[in-house]
Design a protein around this motif. Structure first.
Motif, short mmCIF file in Angstrom:
data_model
loop_
_atom_site.label_atom_id
_atom_site.label_comp_id
_atom_site.label_asym_id
_atom_site.label_seq_id
_atom_site.Cartn_x
_atom_site.Cartn_y
_atom_site.Cartn_z
N ASN A 34 0.95 -1.12 0.36
CA ASN A 34 0.26 0.13 -0.40
C ASN A 34 0.90 1.32 -0.20
O ASN A 34 1.88 1.59 0.80
CB ASN A 34 -0.91 0.32 1.34
CG ASN A 34 -1.66 1.09 1.19
OD1 ASN A 34 -1.14 2.25 0.83
ND2 ASN A 34 -3.21 0.47 1.45
N HIS A 35 1.28 1.82 -1.26
CA HIS A 35 1.38 3.42 -0.64
C HIS A 35 1.70 4.39 0.44
O HIS A 35 2.47 4.58 0.11
CB HIS A 35 1.16 4.16 -1.97
CG HIS A 35 1.36 5.19 -2.22
ND1 HIS A 35 2.90 5.13 -2.98
CD2 HIS A 35 1.39 6.43 -1.92
CE1 HIS A 35 3.22 6.55 -3.32
NE2 HIS A 35 2.76 7.30 -2.99
N LEU A 36 0.21 4.48 1.20
CA LEU A 36 0.49 5.02 2.45
C LEU A 36 0.98 4.58 3.07
O LEU A 36 1.84 4.96 3.51
CB LEU A 36 -0.85 5.48 2.01
CG LEU A 36 -1.67 5.98 1.72
CD1 LEU A 36 -2.99 5.83 1.84
CD2 LEU A 36 -1.47 7.37 1.01
N ALA A 89 3.42 2.27 2.65
CA ALA A 89 4.61 2.83 2.55
C ALA A 89 5.19 4.01 2.61
O ALA A 89 6.76 4.46 3.52
CB ALA A 89 5.11 3.15 0.91
N HIS A 90 4.07 5.44 2.63
CA HIS A 90 5.24 6.34 3.34
C HIS A 90 4.73 6.38 4.43
O HIS A 90 6.20 7.27 5.70
CB HIS A 90 4.01 7.37 3.03
CG HIS A 90 3.92 8.37 1.58
ND1 HIS A 90 5.31 8.76 1.52
CD2 HIS A 90 3.63 8.02 0.42
CE1 HIS A 90 5.59 9.40 0.10
NE2 HIS A 90 3.98 8.98 -0.51
N LEU A 91 4.21 5.82 5.25
CA LEU A 91 4.35 6.05 6.57
C LEU A 91 5.65 5.05 7.34
O LEU A 91 6.51 5.58 8.42
CB LEU A 91 3.09 5.10 7.87
CG LEU A 91 1.92 5.82 7.01
CD1 LEU A 91 0.86 4.38 8.19
CD2 LEU A 91 1.88 6.67 8.35
N VAL A 115 0.77 13.63 4.11
CA VAL A 115 0.96 15.36 3.79
C VAL A 115 1.38 15.15 2.17
O VAL A 115 2.37 15.01 1.77
CB VAL A 115 1.13 16.47 4.56
CG1 VAL A 115 -0.14 16.74 4.83
CG2 VAL A 115 2.47 16.57 4.60
N SER A 116 0.52 14.64 1.36
CA SER A 116 0.74 13.99 -0.01
C SER A 116 -0.14 14.57 -0.94
O SER A 116 -0.49 15.40 -0.68
CB SER A 116 1.06 12.38 -0.15
OG SER A 116 -0.52 12.22 -0.57
N GLY A 117 -0.06 14.64 -2.36
CA GLY A 117 -0.26 15.69 -2.87
C GLY A 117 -2.29 14.07 -2.96
O GLY A 117 -3.17 15.42 -3.64
N THR A 159 9.41 11.93 -0.87
CA THR A 159 8.61 11.66 -1.69
C THR A 159 8.54 10.72 -2.70
O THR A 159 9.25 10.04 -1.88
CB THR A 159 8.70 13.09 -3.10
OG1 THR A 159 10.96 13.70 -2.64
CG2 THR A 159 8.64 14.25 -2.51
N ASP A 160 7.56 10.52 -3.28
CA ASP A 160 7.59 9.11 -3.43
C ASP A 160 8.59 8.34 -4.04
O ASP A 160 9.85 8.74 -4.90
CB ASP A 160 6.32 8.97 -4.72
CG ASP A 160 5.54 9.17 -4.44
OD1 ASP A 160 5.05 9.54 -3.79
OD2 ASP A 160 4.28 9.97 -5.68
N ASN A 161 8.97 7.31 -3.89
CA ASN A 161 10.60 6.01 -4.17
C ASN A 161 10.32 5.15 -3.51
O ASN A 161 9.25 5.01 -3.14
CB ASN A 161 11.52 7.14 -3.52
CG ASN A 161 11.21 6.61 -1.44
OD1 ASN A 161 11.60 5.32 -0.82
ND2 ASN A 161 10.53 7.37 -0.54
ZN ZN Z 1 2.99 9.58 -2.40
#
Ligand code: ZN
Ligand code: KG4
Length: 339
Positions: free
Chosen positions: A117-119, A121-123, A142-144, A303-305
């Motif tokens: 899950n992309h979110l 991953a951010h966490l 806080v993302s786009g 940012t996305d990676n």
């Molecule tokens: Zn993102």
């Protein structure tokens, strides 16, 4: 429950929006390579991400980005124990390219494929850089596409404390920047020009400041537009700095409340907007004054990676094993929150 610890080195793949990314991460924390190819230039002339263009661009470069990640990590194919990939949320045409590439590589190498899950991953981005983080922590994500306050209690244990009722913070930055003629992507442009402006020049309303932990940014964006329409001579840098100050005030106020109400040990930032200079500065100040540990991922980790994808893939595999190979992309995949 740990199912498996036979996976050490993971190739991560991320294509949920407009970054084509691949990374090699060992044991969930050692980043051996982290390659990000941004499509910003492709989308800039349209003023935002064009899904069809994004999908085609991912398709044309995904394999060279993967090869670059392997070469930079000095990793032989045989060293890769699993492939982790973002399967949602995001743009379906973009997600599909990453998922198809990950499945193909997993099949060829005979290793597990792990959908991420992309979110989530951010966490995990902060955890990747600070593995000894003391939990629970409040994460301001806080993302786009998203704005949420999450209580991170343990691996796979997340509690949703608040979220936006309309626009995401990054979306508001992008829309205001576009209106002010600052180009795309708007967040970094507002961040830059705000250095030259007076953040007290215009007192924009701090929406929902005293209404719990949810956010609303759409009205703040409209307030900027209305102000510029009625004051055409106002300086762009002053408007940008005032808007940024208003958004950051709300984000910081609610993050502090969330941390206090939940006895958090620390505060993490995540997502693209976490690269914002004022937000980072104010978060550090909040942590110092409130006695919270601060975990600010480096800007490139905000940012996305794909390093964050590989990291969360490693944790998920230890808990739940591989994903089925008929796993699909899910553009509206949700985070599994605790009740
Ligand atoms: Zn993102
Ligand atoms: O997490 P991310 O890279 O992609 C998504 O998953 O959405 O976040 C992208 C968002 C964009 O809205 C961009 O304008 C914003 O993050 N952003 C920033 C900054 N850098 C990126 N916003 C404010 N200040 C920045 N320095």
């Amino acid at each position: 429950m740990t199912i498996s610890d036979d996976v050490h080195t993971i190739l991560g793949i991320e294509t949920s929006c407009d970054e084509t990314a691949a990374a090699v991460v060992s044991d969930g924390t050692v980043v051996r390579s982290n390659v990000v190819s941004s499509q910003v230039d492709l989308h800039a002339r349209f003023g935002g991400v064009v899904p069809e263009v994004a999908g085609r661009a991912h398709e044309s470069i995904i394999m060279s980005v993967v090869v670059e990640a392997l070469v930079e990590a000095a990793a032989e194919d045989s060293e890769i124990d699993a492939v982790a990939v973002t399967r949602g949320p995001g743009l379906v045409g973009s997600l599909l390219i990453g998922v198809a590439a990950a499945k193909a590589l997993a099949l060829v190498w005979g290793v597990p494929c792990i959908g991420v899950n992309h979110l989530e991953a951010h966490l995990y981005a902060a955890l990747l850089e600070e593995p000894d983080l003391e939990l629970p922590v409040v994460v301001l994500l806080v993302s786009g596409g998203h704005t949420m306050l999450v209580l991170f209690e343990g691996h796979g244990r997340y509690r949703l404390l608040g979220s936006t009722l309309d626009d995401a913070a990054g979306e508001a930055f992008d829309k205001v920047a576009r209106y002010l003629g600052l180009g795309y992507p708007g967040g970094p442009a507002i961040d830059r020009i705000s250095n030259e402006g007076d953040p007290t020049a215009v007192q924009f309303t701090r929406a929902m400041m005293h209404d719990g932990l949810d956010f609303s940014f759409s009205g703040m964006k409209t307030a900027v537009i209305n102000h510029v329409r009625s004051n055409p001579d106002v300086g762009t840098a002053d408007v940008a700095a005032s808007f940024q100050a208003a958004v950051v005030d709300v984000l910081i106020h609610k993050t502090r409340l969330a941390a206090e109400q939940n006895n958090a040990r620390g505060i993490c930032l995540a997502g693209g907007v976490a690269a914002n200079s004022l937000l980072r500065e104010r978060t550090l100040e909040l942590c110092t004054n409130g006695g919270f540990q601060d975990f600010l991922p480096s800007r490139s980790m905000c940012t996305d990676n794909a390093a964050m994808v590989a990291a969360v893939g490693w944790w998920n595999y230890r808990q739940a094993g591989a994903s089925p190979l008929d796993m699909g992309a899910d553009p509206s995949l949700k985070l599994p929150f605790l009740d």
